[in-house]
Design an enzyme around this catalytic site. Structure first.
Site, PDB file in Angstrom:
ATOM      1  N   THR A   1       0.841  -1.199   0.000  1.00 23.59           N
ATOM      2  CA  THR A   1       0.000   0.000   0.000  1.00 23.59           C
ATOM      3  C   THR A   1       0.875   1.248   0.000  1.00 23.59           C
ATOM      4  OG1 THR A   1      -1.504  -1.281   1.372  1.00 23.59           O
ATOM      5  CG2 THR A   1      -1.969   1.060   1.162  1.00 23.59           C
TER       6      THR A   1
ATOM      7  N   HIS B   1       8.061 -27.711  30.604  1.00 20.15           N
ATOM      8  CA  HIS B   1       7.767 -27.745  29.168  1.00 20.15           C
ATOM      9  C   HIS B   1       8.756 -26.859  28.395  1.00 20.15           C
ATOM     10  CE1 HIS B   1       4.706 -27.999  25.823  1.00 20.15           C
ATOM     11  NE2 HIS B   1       5.426 -26.957  25.425  1.00 20.15           N
ATOM     12  N   GLU B   2       8.898 -25.622  28.849  1.00 18.83           N
ATOM     13  CA  GLU B   2       9.797 -24.695  28.143  1.00 18.83           C
ATOM     14  C   GLU B   2      11.250 -25.132  28.284  1.00 18.83           C
ATOM     15  OE1 GLU B   2       8.453 -22.800  26.098  1.00 18.83           O
ATOM     16  OE2 GLU B   2       6.431 -22.946  26.935  1.00 18.83           O
TER      17      GLU B   2
HETATM   18  P1  ADP Z   1       0.901  -4.051   2.871  1.00 19.90           P
HETATM   19  O1  ADP Z   1       0.041  -3.188   2.029  1.00 19.90           O
HETATM   20  O2  ADP Z   1       1.976  -4.758   2.102  1.00 19.90           O
HETATM   21  O3  ADP Z   1       0.163  -5.002   3.769  1.00 19.90           O
HETATM   22  P2  ADP Z   1       1.488  -1.580   4.188  1.00 19.90           P
HETATM   23  O4  ADP Z   1       1.967  -0.757   3.070  1.00 19.90           O
HETATM   24  O5  ADP Z   1       0.080  -1.381   4.618  1.00 19.90           O
HETATM   25  O6  ADP Z   1       1.720  -3.111   3.872  1.00 19.90           O
HETATM   26  O7  ADP Z   1       2.479  -1.380   5.419  1.00 19.90           O
HETATM   27  C1  ADP Z   1       2.033  -1.004   6.713  1.00 19.90           C
HETATM   28  C2  ADP Z   1       3.006  -0.040   7.351  1.00 19.90           C
HETATM   29  O8  ADP Z   1       4.253  -0.668   7.617  1.00 19.90           O
HETATM   30  C3  ADP Z   1       3.347   1.132   6.475  1.00 19.90           C
HETATM   31  O9  ADP Z   1       2.435   2.174   6.634  1.00 19.90           O
HETATM   32  C4  ADP Z   1       4.740   1.521   6.956  1.00 19.90           C
HETATM   33  O10 ADP Z   1       4.665   2.309   8.124  1.00 19.90           O
HETATM   34  C5  ADP Z   1       5.339   0.194   7.334  1.00 19.90           C
HETATM   35  N1  ADP Z   1       6.113  -0.392   6.220  1.00 19.90           N
HETATM   36  C6  ADP Z   1       5.837  -1.554   5.586  1.00 19.90           C
HETATM   37  N2  ADP Z   1       6.751  -1.814   4.631  1.00 19.90           N
HETATM   38  C7  ADP Z   1       7.610  -0.783   4.627  1.00 19.90           C
HETATM   39  C8  ADP Z   1       8.775  -0.462   3.837  1.00 19.90           C
HETATM   40  N3  ADP Z   1       9.205  -1.275   2.866  1.00 19.90           N
HETATM   41  N4  ADP Z   1       9.429   0.699   4.100  1.00 19.90           N
HETATM   42  C9  ADP Z   1       8.993   1.506   5.084  1.00 19.90           C
HETATM   43  N5  ADP Z   1       7.910   1.269   5.856  1.00 19.90           N
HETATM   44  C10 ADP Z   1       7.214   0.135   5.647  1.00 19.90           C
END
Ligand code: ADP
Length: 603
Positions: free
Chosen positions: A204, A418-419
Site C-alpha cells: 500500500t 515444558h519450556e
Molecule cells: P501491505 O500493504 O503490504 O500489507 P502496508 O503498506 O500497509 O503493507 O504497510 C504497513 C506499514 O508498515 C506502512 O504504513 C509503513 O509504516 C510500514 N512499512 C511496511 N513496509 C515498509 C517499507 N518497505 N518501508 C517503510 N515502511 C514500511
C-alpha cells in the site's frame, strides 16, 4: 429487509437519543475530577501543531495537555489512539513535548468501558447503515478528495528495502507525470500492476508513494469492500471507483486484497454470484479506458495463484512486481526511516537491531520503533535507547506479556518443565537456530515461550534443520511426561506446528521415502476437488508424516532423558526468575553437565 426513509429517520432519532444519553453519562462520571477545560480532539491536535502544549499525558481514553502557562486542557480520544497511530508519540517527542503515559484511574477505566460500549454501538449502527446503502463508497471519495488537495505526501524516500520493486515502478511515475509524452512515442504503459507479497511489506505504501511522486490522486479500495451480501453492490462500487478516477487527468486506483474479488470463478462459495458480477465489472472497466488515459490500476495480493486467469491477461494486470520481506540492509533502512522522527540515544545501533530481526516485515519494524517510543515515553524519557528496542522486539515477536493471567502453581511448574524441555533440545541439537529467550511469563495466547532467533536470513531449510525443529517442538511434551508424569493440552500448538512441518517435508520438499515428488492437497478454491493421488498413496503420505513427527519425538526423548539434570535445573531457575536469555540458558546447561562429569569421575 427493505429499508425505507422512515426506517432511517427512526434510526437517526434513536442514535441521537443514545448519543445524548451517553454524553450525559460520561459527563456525570467525570464530575469528580478537578476542572480541566474539555476541548475537541481536532482542537487538541491543532494545539499540538501550534506548539502551545509543553506536556501531554496519555490515558487509555483521553489526552490531557499542559499549556506553557500551566493551565490544562483535555480531550476524549478513541481507545488505543496513541498505539494505533504509529507516529503519534514519536512526533510529540520530536516536537520537544514531554509525554507521560498513564494507566488511567478507576473512573477512567469505568468511563473507558462506557466509551467502548458506545463506540461499539455506533460502529455496528454505522456498519449496518453502510451495508444497506449500495451507492456509497466513502473511503474512495474521501481519499480522492484528500489526495487532490495536496497530493499524497508519501514518496519513494518513505519506502525502503524493496529497491527492485521501486525500480520497476519508476517508469509508471514518469508516465503519470507526462502521460502525453509516452503516448506520442507509442510507448505502452501497463494499465494494471499486481504487487505480490506477504502482508505488511509495504505494498500500500508503495502504491501511495507512486501517487505522491507523480503528484496524482490516489483512490483506495479494498477487495473485501466489494464483496457484499447483496448482489450488484460490489459491481456498482467498482463503477463508482472508476468514474471518480476518470474525473482526473491522471490517477492511481489502488485495490488492496484483490484476491477477495478476483478468485478464480469456478470456486464455490456463498457470495459466488456477487463476486462474479463484481469481477466482471472490474474487467469491463479495465478494458474500457485507453492505455494512455492516465489511469494506472495497482492491486495487491498475497495469493496470485488463486486469481482468475482473466485478470492476468494482457491489458489487465499483466505486470507483476514482487514485494518481499526486507533483507538485512532493507531492515536497517526501514528502521532508519521510522526512527527519523524519534530521538534515539547514542547506544542505539540500528544495524544490530536489523541483524536481530530476521523475518520481520516492514510493518513489524514500524511497529517495533513505535513500541520502543511508547516504552520510553512511559518511563518519562525523551529518547529511545537500545533496551527499549530490545523489549519492543520481544513484544512484536512473542506478543505482549500477560502478567495479569493467574496461573496455579501446578500450571507454572508444568510450563517451566515444558519450556525447559524445548530449550535443552534446542541448545543441544547441532542444526538448530540459537536460543533467544525462554520465559514462563504468559505472552499472547501462550503460557510460556521458548524463542529461537536465526543468526542470518534463512531462505531455505535443510532436512537436518527441519528434523531438529520437529525434535525441539516435541521437547516440551517429552519433558512434561518425564518430569510430571502427565501430559497436558499445552503442547497442542507444538503438535500442530510439527505436523505441518512434517506434512510439507513429505508433500512439498520431497524429504521422505517418496523421493522428490510433490503431493498437492486441493484448496477450497480448486475447481476440481478430487485428490491428485490415489487412496493408497494418501495413506502412505499420512504414515510418512507420522513417522517424521515420531522420529522427532524419539530424538527429543533421548536428549531430555540424557540431560535430565540440565532440564530440571533450567526449570527450577525459570520458576525463580521467569525469563532467561541465551547466556543464562547456556550457563545452566553447562554447569549441570560439568556436575554430571564430576560425579561420574568421583565414582
Ligand atoms: P501491505 O500493504 O503490504 O500489507 P502496508 O503498506 O500497509 O503493507 O504497510 C504497513 C506499514 O508498515 C506502512 O504504513 C509503513 O509504516 C510500514 N512499512 C511496511 N513496509 C515498509 C517499507 N518497505 N518501508 C517503510 N515502511 C514500511
Amino acid at each position: 429487509m427493505r429499508i425505507t426513509p422512515r426506517h432511517r429517520r427512526a434510526a437517526v432519532l434513536v442514535t441521537g437519543g443514545l448519543l445524548v444519553l451517553s454524553l450525559v453519562l460520561l459527563a456525570g462520571l467525570r464530575s469528580g475530577r478537578p476542572p480541566v477545560r474539555e476541548i475537541a480532539l481536532s482542537d487538541f491536535l491543532t494545539a499540538i501543531d501550534a506548539g502551545s502544549l509543553r506536556q501531554i499525558e496519555i490515558e487509555p481514553d483521553r489526552f490531557v495537555g499542559v499549556n506553557a502557562d500551566g493551565s490544562r486542557v483535555q480531550t476524549a480520544a478513541p481507545i488505543g489512539y496513541a498505539a494505533a497511530h504509529q507516529t503519534f508519540v514519536p512526533d510529540l517527542i520530536a516536537r520537544g513535548i514531554r509525554v507521560e503515559v498513564k494507566p488511567g484511574s478507576a473512573g477512567a477505566m469505568f468511563s473507558a468501558s462506557a466509551l467502548v460500549v458506545t463506540l461499539a454501538f455506533f460502529g455496528l449502527l454505522g456498519f449496518a447503515l453502510y451495508r444497506i446503502s449500495p451507492g456509497r463508497l466513502p473511503s474512495v471519495e474521501q481519499d480522492a478528495r484528500q489526495a487532490l488537495k495536496g497530493g499524497t505526501s508519501i514518496t519513494f524516500a518513505d519506502v525502503a528495502g524493496v529497491d527492485e520493486a521501486k525500480d520497476e515502478l519508476k517508469e509508471i511515475v514518469e508516465f503519470l507525470r507526462e502521460p502525453g509524452r509516452f503516448g506520442a512515442i507509442g510507448g505502452r504503459i501497463p494499465k494494471g500492476v499486481l504487487l505480490v507479497g506477504p502482508p505488511g511489506t509495504g505494498k500500500t505504501l508503495l502504491a501511495r508513494s507512486i501517487a505522491g511522486e507523480a503528484g496524482v490522486p490516489f483512490l483506495f479500495a479494498s477487495g473485501s469492500d466489494f464483496v457484499e451480501m447483496f448482489a450488484g453492490v460490489g459491481a456498482s462500487r467498482v463503477r463508482k471507483l472508476f468514474k471518480e478516477a476518470r474525473k482526473h487527468p491522471a490517477s492511481i486506483v489502488f485495490i488492496d486484497e484483490l484476491d477477495a474479488v478476483g478468485r478464480s470463478r469456478g470456486s464455490q462459495s456463498l457470495s459466488h454470484e456477487e463476486r462474479e458480477q463484481t469481477l466482471n465489472q472490474l474487467l469491463v472497466e479495465m478494458d474500457g479506458f485507453s492505455p494512455n488515459l492516465g489511469i494506472v490500476v495497482i492491486a495487491a495480493t498475497n495469493r496470485p495463484d488463486i486469481l482468475d486467469k482473466a485478470l492476468l491477461r494482457p491489458g489487465r494486470f499483466d505486470r507483476q512486481v514482487t514485494v518481499g520481506n526486507p533483507d538485512l540492509r532493507g531492515r536497517e533502512a526501514i528502521l532508519a526511516i521510522h526512527s527519523r522522527k524519534v530521538p534515539t540515544s547514542p547506544d542505539v545501533d540500528l544495524h544490530a537491531v536489523a541483524r536481530g530481526t530476521p523475518g520481520f516485515s516492514g510493518a513489524d519494524l514500524a511497529n517495533l520503533v513505535n513500541e520502543a517510543a511508547l516504552r520510553a515515553a512511559r518511563a518519562g524519557r525523551s529518547s529511545i535507547d537500545a533496551h527499549d528496542l530490545e523489549q519492543a522486539r520481544d513484544k512484536v515477536l512473542m506478543g505482549a506479556e500477560r502478567r495479569s493471567l493467574v496461573m496455579t502453581d501446578d500450571e507454572r511448574k508444568t510450563t517451566a518443565y515444558h519450556e525447559a524441555g524445548h530449550a535443552v533440545v534446542a541448545a543441544l541439537l547441532p542444526h538448530a537456530d540459537p536460543i533467544h529467550k525462554v520465559t514462563i511469563i504468559p505472552r499472547g495466547r501462550a503460557l510460556g515461550v521458548m524463542m529461537q532467533l536465526p543468526e542470518f536470513d534463512r531462505h531455505t531449510h535443510s532436512k537436518a534443520f527441519l528434523e531438529a525443529q520437529l525434535a525441539i517442538l516435541m521437547g516440551g511434551r517429552v519433558a512434561e511426561e518425564i518430569f510430571t508424569g502427565r501430559i497436558t493440552s499445552g503442547a497442542g500448538n507444538d503438535i500442530e506446528r510439527a505436523t505441518e512441518i512434517a506434512r510439507r517435508m513429505v508433500c512439498e520438499f520431497g524429504m521422505s521415502s517418496f523421493g522428490p515428488v510433490a503431493f498437492r492437497r486441493p484448496g477450497p478454491w480448486d475447481e476440481d476437488p478430487g485428490v491428485g493421488y490415489s487412496e493408497a498413496t494418501a495413506r502412505r503420505v499420512d504414515d510418512e508424516i507420522r513417522d517424521l513427527v515420531m522420529k522427532g519425538y524419539e530424538t527429543a526423548r533421548q536428549v531430555v532423558s540424557r540431560h535430565r539434570a540440565a532440564v530440571a535445573a533450567l526449570a527450577e531457575e525459570l520458576l525463580q526468575v521467569e525469563s532467561l536469555d541465551a547466556e543464562g540458558v547456556k550457563a545452566i546447561i553447562h554447569d549441570s553437565e560439568r556436575l554430571k562429569v564430576a560425579a561420574r569421575t568421583a565414582l
